[in-house]
Design an enzyme around this catalytic site. Structure first.
Site, PDB file in Angstrom:
ATOM      1  N   LYS A  43      -8.546  -2.403   1.664  1.00  0.00           N
ATOM      2  CA  LYS A  43      -8.129  -2.662   0.283  1.00  0.00           C
ATOM      3  C   LYS A  43      -9.158  -3.449  -0.520  1.00  0.00           C
ATOM      4  O   LYS A  43      -9.196  -3.346  -1.738  1.00  0.00           O
ATOM      5  CB  LYS A  43      -6.787  -3.396   0.265  1.00  0.00           C
ATOM      6  CG  LYS A  43      -5.635  -2.511   0.688  1.00  0.00           C
ATOM      7  CD  LYS A  43      -4.320  -3.007   0.149  1.00  0.00           C
ATOM      8  CE  LYS A  43      -3.258  -1.938   0.374  1.00  0.00           C
ATOM      9  NZ  LYS A  43      -2.016  -2.209  -0.281  1.00  0.00           N
ATOM     10  N   LYS A  45       0.252   4.530  -2.365  1.00  0.00           N
ATOM     11  CA  LYS A  45       0.567   4.332  -3.775  1.00  0.00           C
ATOM     12  C   LYS A  45      -0.666   3.960  -4.560  1.00  0.00           C
ATOM     13  O   LYS A  45      -0.884   4.441  -5.661  1.00  0.00           O
ATOM     14  CB  LYS A  45       1.579   3.180  -3.931  1.00  0.00           C
ATOM     15  CG  LYS A  45       3.002   3.551  -3.621  1.00  0.00           C
ATOM     16  CD  LYS A  45       3.932   2.454  -4.146  1.00  0.00           C
ATOM     17  CE  LYS A  45       4.786   1.906  -3.022  1.00  0.00           C
ATOM     18  NZ  LYS A  45       4.218   0.699  -2.395  1.00  0.00           N
ATOM     19  N   LYS A  50      -4.232   8.081   4.891  1.00  0.00           N
ATOM     20  CA  LYS A  50      -2.804   7.924   4.639  1.00  0.00           C
ATOM     21  C   LYS A  50      -2.504   8.129   3.158  1.00  0.00           C
ATOM     22  O   LYS A  50      -3.284   7.761   2.290  1.00  0.00           O
ATOM     23  CB  LYS A  50      -2.384   6.530   5.134  1.00  0.00           C
ATOM     24  CG  LYS A  50      -1.621   5.676   4.173  1.00  0.00           C
ATOM     25  CD  LYS A  50      -1.341   4.299   4.711  1.00  0.00           C
ATOM     26  CE  LYS A  50      -1.135   3.323   3.549  1.00  0.00           C
ATOM     27  NZ  LYS A  50       0.077   3.586   2.771  1.00  0.00           N
TER      28      LYS A  50
END
Ligand code: ATP
Ligand code: MG
Length: 332
Positions: free
Chosen positions: A112, A198, A195
């Site tokens: 991230k 969102k 994956k």
């Protein structure tokens, strides 16, 4: 009844198919068999600095989707994380028990933070797994239904619980992850080795729970498939087709070998059409219920207040014990 806790971030205008199959569908089933606590984790969402109005809106949308998916306030506790201040308080105590190196090994932070410049991601994004540990430990959860991406964070949670218990006396329950088979990692339709997410999937790669049938159908039909034309599960060589088979199997309850037999010799077209219809059939009633729930904000906020009350009572009791064990002076 064993206790469960899980959470979902209000980081988008809709949940996606991975959230549904990997997490929320289990949550709905577990409210029948467990003492269940589920939260919209807005404290986690501010690790990436969302706009305040957008965060508030997305928090309501997230809660509405949870009820629309079948969580029943009479059978489980649904709440917003920031309504229960003890989450932040316990997180601080646990942060002080975590080694820098230990926190630095979390792979989600590495993924991230990659989109930020060197050193520019927030400290909150770095300590995110420790706040997650606090979420779980506050409620003495026995099980945590999550997707495979949360495995490492659950291990950290167990380590921290053990460390706290060892240093300060037996206080926390060691939680186990409840990771669903086959659908633990639904992948991005355009990038079937990553994956579905969102915050990092492209619009073409993600199937949103609140999306209309038209775009859903288009996205499934355009999903990246693999060379050859056989509809067979083969993680290594056919990750795209395998992902679609898992989706179809999970949504219809048909075992994968049965699907492989059904589509033998038919190519990808018919198969994808059926996958799209299964997705639409599942999503449409959820979208319609979500829209209804969002039309009455007062009622939604009232349901969340009930959840906050119940969750708060458990969290307060835990924190009282923690404060005492850690050695904080009681306020008289
Ligand atoms: P973000 O990209 O903002 O982190 P997300 O899509 O990862 O969003 P979260 O709110 O972080 O969603 O996670 C909610 C739950 O959904 C977690 O239990 C997580 O493990 C699960 N989950 C998320 N993505 C998938 C996926 N692709 N397949 C299976 N489970 C998933
Ligand atoms: Mg996530």
């Amino acid at each position: 009844r064993p206790r469960v806790l899980s959470g979902i971030q209000p980081t988008a205008d809709s949940f996606h198919l991975g959230n549904y199959l990997g997490a929320v569908r289990q949550w709905v089933a577990m409210q029948e068999t467990h003492d269940a606590f589920y939260c919209v984790v807005d404290l986690h969402a501010i690790t990436v600095q969302p706009d305040p109005a957008e965060l508030r809106r997305r928090t309501r949308i997230a809660a509405a989707q949870l009820f629309a998916c079948g969580l029943d306030p009479e059978r489980c506790t649904v709440f917003v994380q920031s309504h229960v201040r003890e989450h932040s308080e316990l997180a601080w105590v646990l942060i002080c028990l975590t080694g820098m190196g230990e926190a630095g090994r979390m792979t989600q932070f590495k993924d991230k933070s990659a989109k930020y410049g060197e050193g520019a991601a927030s400290v909150g994004l770095f300590t995110y797994p420790i706040l997650q540990a606090a979420d779980i430990l506050l409620y003495h959860a026995d099980e945590v239904p999550v997707g495979a991406d949360q495995k490492q964070h659950l291990e950290l949670t167990r380590d921290l619980a053990q460390r706290f218990n060892h240093r300060y006396g037996d206080t926390f329950t060691l939680p186990k992850p409840a990771i669903p088979k086959e659908v633990e990692k639904i992948t991005d339709l355009q990038d079937p080795t990553s994956k579905m997410s969102k915050s990092s999937s492209s619009p073409q790669g993600i199937l949103d729970l609140l999306e209309q049938p038209g775009p859903l159908r288009k996205k499934v039909m355009r999903a990246v498939t693999d060379t050859g034309s056989e509809v067979v599960a083969d993680e290594e060589n056919k990750p795209g087709v395998t992902n679609l088979l898992r989706i179809q199997s999970a949504l219809t309850g048909t075992p994968i070998p049965e699907l492989e037999a059904r589509y033998a010799g038919q190519g990808y077209g018919t198969f994808k059409k059926d996958v799209a219809e299964a997705v639409i059939e599942t999503f449409t009633p959820i979208r319609e219920r979500t829209e209804k729930l969002l039309a009455d904000e007062h009622e939604l906020d009232r349901l969340l207040a009930i959840g906050a009350e119940r969750a708060g009572a458990v969290a307060r009791a835990t924190m009282e014990k923690v404060r005492d064990r850690v050695g904080f002076l009681p306020r008289v």
